[in-house]
Design an enzyme around this catalytic site. Structure first.
Site, mmCIF file in Angstrom:
data_model
loop_
_atom_site.group_PDB
_atom_site.id
_atom_site.type_symbol
_atom_site.label_atom_id
_atom_site.label_comp_id
_atom_site.label_asym_id
_atom_site.label_seq_id
_atom_site.Cartn_x
_atom_site.Cartn_y
_atom_site.Cartn_z
ATOM 1 N N CYS A 1 0.659 -0.935 -0.090
ATOM 2 C CA CYS A 1 0.070 0.225 0.160
ATOM 3 C C CYS A 1 0.904 1.797 -0.515
ATOM 4 O O CYS A 1 1.222 1.576 -0.878
ATOM 5 C CB CYS A 1 -0.992 -0.514 1.529
ATOM 6 S SG CYS A 1 -2.811 0.586 1.041
ATOM 7 N N HIS B 1 -3.649 -5.302 -0.057
ATOM 8 C CA HIS B 1 -3.143 -5.658 1.843
ATOM 9 C C HIS B 1 -3.469 -7.265 1.493
ATOM 10 O O HIS B 1 -3.876 -8.019 1.619
ATOM 11 C CB HIS B 1 -4.060 -5.704 3.202
ATOM 12 C CG HIS B 1 -3.371 -3.586 3.077
ATOM 13 N ND1 HIS B 1 -2.891 -3.025 3.878
ATOM 14 C CD2 HIS B 1 -4.462 -2.665 2.693
ATOM 15 C CE1 HIS B 1 -2.355 -2.384 3.675
ATOM 16 N NE2 HIS B 1 -3.337 -1.676 2.664
ATOM 17 N N GLU C 1 -1.611 -9.400 3.616
ATOM 18 C CA GLU C 1 -1.400 -9.405 4.850
ATOM 19 C C GLU C 1 -2.927 -10.163 5.196
ATOM 20 O O GLU C 1 -2.890 -10.723 6.152
ATOM 21 C CB GLU C 1 -0.251 -8.342 5.654
ATOM 22 C CG GLU C 1 -1.139 -7.510 5.953
ATOM 23 C CD GLU C 1 -1.229 -6.576 4.692
ATOM 24 O OE1 GLU C 1 -0.574 -6.503 3.711
ATOM 25 O OE2 GLU C 1 -1.435 -4.817 5.474
HETATM 26 N N1 GLN Z 1 -2.001 6.370 2.531
HETATM 27 C C1 GLN Z 1 -1.821 5.990 1.687
HETATM 28 C C2 GLN Z 1 -3.274 5.803 0.716
HETATM 29 O O1 GLN Z 1 -4.791 6.619 1.299
HETATM 30 C C3 GLN Z 1 -1.599 4.450 1.766
HETATM 31 C C4 GLN Z 1 -2.749 3.732 2.972
HETATM 32 C C5 GLN Z 1 -2.039 2.843 3.449
HETATM 33 O O2 GLN Z 1 -0.702 2.318 3.192
HETATM 34 N N2 GLN Z 1 -3.072 1.659 3.844
HETATM 35 O O3 GLN Z 1 -3.299 5.556 -0.344
#
Ligand code: GLN
Length: 538
Positions: free
Chosen positions: A389, A515, A517
């Site tokens: 992310c 994600h 994970e």
């Molecule tokens: N802050 C970033 C976004 O909003 C990544 C979010 C995250 O790592 N969950 O796109």
């Protein structure tokens, strides 16, 4: 109390006393695992007594990681344990907070559903809690619903939840509802003794609220003697066999096996008038625990993030590494590196010695530069790299700055008016002003490029992964990136949103907007973590 009227779904409640952080989530998941292993269809739910609608608006320092379900619920991290243990997906309904309960009751009141009535904690709030507990049972779809009640018995916030347990037991009758109470038995070094008094008091408190526990699980650092179990049983009105010790173990995945040794599953099945005839099928589980406890080698991964002081903040990542390690017959030693402490001067020294580097998800400016340096280090030194992310977005920014020579490339999350916004707010996010529950959340499909590292890991083209973000790769720059050696190897098939970037010339450099994970489980370790660990092993 009504007698043994059999309902098709049985309910187990797990409450906690004496102290918080005793591992109620792990005990709940372990009970679920054991019943599931005997052929029962189990689902599991968490009731959280705080007023936030969900933990999506909580700081990870305050509450640990925010877990995300397939259907986009932002939930307590215990749901992660439930999914990892039970290998089933959970949904919005499996996560209830006081905030959600009150929001529903208040909007019903405004709609006029209670016209003429005074709306009260009992029966309106308790009825809404009850409705949500019965809902997850899916009217007989689950044989057993396990409901963990967050907080500690005696807390003001948890009172309505305990009242609901009392009511449900009364309404459904014994034989349909069982209550497990988890407490702490502290060891007093000066006296050389384990102390059961706090447990007795905690059970008294539960009794004052009208609930008699059926089984007690006692967290302890030392073995409980037979006498001690007898004493607790006598003071707390439970059978001696229903007093179970939960001693500290080397891995949380051993807990179901320790509960099995003490027949906690049989105790509960008996209370619920369910057969314990089918033997537990736990061979795979035992094999997994054996692999964790007897690794053939070790691989060291640097986890670069800004919430590293609280290990719970990256819970699912840490657990995914345990699953992937077992699959690779190795122990994955995860070393946290605070991204805010990484500088040009010390980056080599901080990251030297890691066989793989993971840049964590996150929000905001703090620690951003340290993460960029970590991605650069991994790229330039051919160290296996995974960015999740924000970690993927960082890899993109780094590549833009140092390979494409767009030296002020940035994410518009950090610098609103960057001249090279290689990571930019998603179109759909542009009009959004409210913070709670408004990110791109939950599972979306992704199509992989054949021949990519991701494709090799998954072994198929179509995948679906969970998300939690507002920003995305800016496709205006895609051609330039691809020409210079960073490829987009996974896309959302409808919107074209870049889900994965890779550097094919690198040993293993994969950034994912989603994600992985959140969907790694004991029985199905996530393929990207498995391959990342394999690449790091060399
Ligand atoms: N802050 C970033 C976004 O909003 C990544 C979010 C995250 O790592 N969950 O796109």
């Amino acid at each position: 109390m009504k007698s043994n009227k059999t309902t098709s779904t049985k309910y187990i409640f797990v409450t906690g006393g004496v102290a918080s952080s005793l591992g109620k989530g792990i005990i709940s998941a372990s009970i679920g695992k054991l019943l599931q292993s005997r052929g029962y269809k189990v689902t599991i739910q968490k009731l959280d007594p705080y007023i936030n609608i969900d933990p999506g608006t909580l700081n990870p320092y305050e509450h640990g990681e925010c877990f995300v379900t397939q259907d986009g619920a932002e939930t307590d991290l215990d749901l992660g344990h439930y999914e990892r243990f039970l290998d089933i997906p959970l949904f919005q309904a499996n996560s209830v907070t006081t905030g959600k309960v009150y929001q529903e009751v208040i909007s019903k009141e405004r709609r006029g559903d209670y016209l003429g009535k005074t709306v009260q904690v009992i029966p309106h709030i308790t009825d809404e809690i009850k409705r949500r507990i019965l809902l997850v049972g899916g009217r007989g779809k689950a044989d057993v619903v396990i409901t963990e009640i967050g907080g500690t018995v005696g807390d003001i916030e948890s009172l309505p939840y305990i009242e609901v347990v009392r009511q449900l037991r009364y309404e459904m009758g014994t034989g349909n509802v069982a209550v497990v109470h988890l407490t702490l038995v502290p060891y007093l070094a000066a006296a050389g003794e384990l102390k059961t008094k706090p447990t007795q008091h905690s059970v008294k408190m539960l009794l004052e609220e009208g609930v008699q526990p059926d089984a007690l699980v006692l967290r302890t650092e030392r073995k409980l003697s037979d006498d001690m179990r007898r004493k607790v049983a006598l003071f707390c009105n439970v059978d001696k066999d229903s007093v179970v010790e939960s001693i500290d173990v080397s891995t949380i995945y051993e807990v179901p096996l320790r509960m099995l040794d003490q027949k906690l599953d049989i105790t509960l099945l008996n209370k619920l008038n369910l057969s314990a005839e089918q033997k537990p099928a736990l061979d795979d589980w035992r094999k997994f625990v054996y692999s964790i406890q007897n690794p053939k080698r070790t691989v060291t991964i640097g986890l670069v993030g800004k919430y590293v002081e609280l290990p719970d903040a990256y819970k699912s990542i840490i657990e995914s590494f345990i699953h992937a390690g077992a699959r690779n017959d190795c122990k994955v030693k995860v070393v946290s590196v605070h991204s805010a402490t990484v500088t040009e001067e010390n980056v080599k020294e901080k990251l030297n010695g890691f066989q793989g580097i993971l840049v964590a998800p996150g929000f905001g400016e703090r620690g951003f530069h340290g993460k960029v340096l970590a991605a650069q280090y991994a790229r330039e030194n051919n160290v296996p790299f995974m960015g999740i992310c924000l970690g993927m977005q960082i890899a993109v920014v780094e590549f833009a700055r140092n390979v494409l020579n767009l030296c002020d490339a940035h994410s518009t999350e950090m610098v609103h008016s960057s001249p090279h916004p290689v990571i930019d707010l998603m179109e759909k996010q542009k009009g959004i002003t409210e913070k709670g529950g408004t990110m791109r959340l939950g599972a979306y499909p992704c199509k992989l490029e054949k021949g990519s590292k991701a494709y090799v890991a998954y072994g198929r083209v179509e995948i679906s992964e969970r998300h939690r973000h507002r920003y995305e790769f800016n496709n205006a720059y895609l051609a330039a990136f691809e020409k210079a050696g960073m490829k987009a190897t996974g896309h959302n098939p409808e919107t074209g949103l870049v889900e994965i970037v890779e550097i094919p010339a690198h040993k293993w450099f994969v950034g994912v907007q989603f994600h992985p994970e959140y969907s790694s489980t004991v029985l199905h370790p996530h393929p990207l973590f498995v391959d990342f660990v394999r690449a790091s092993l060399g």
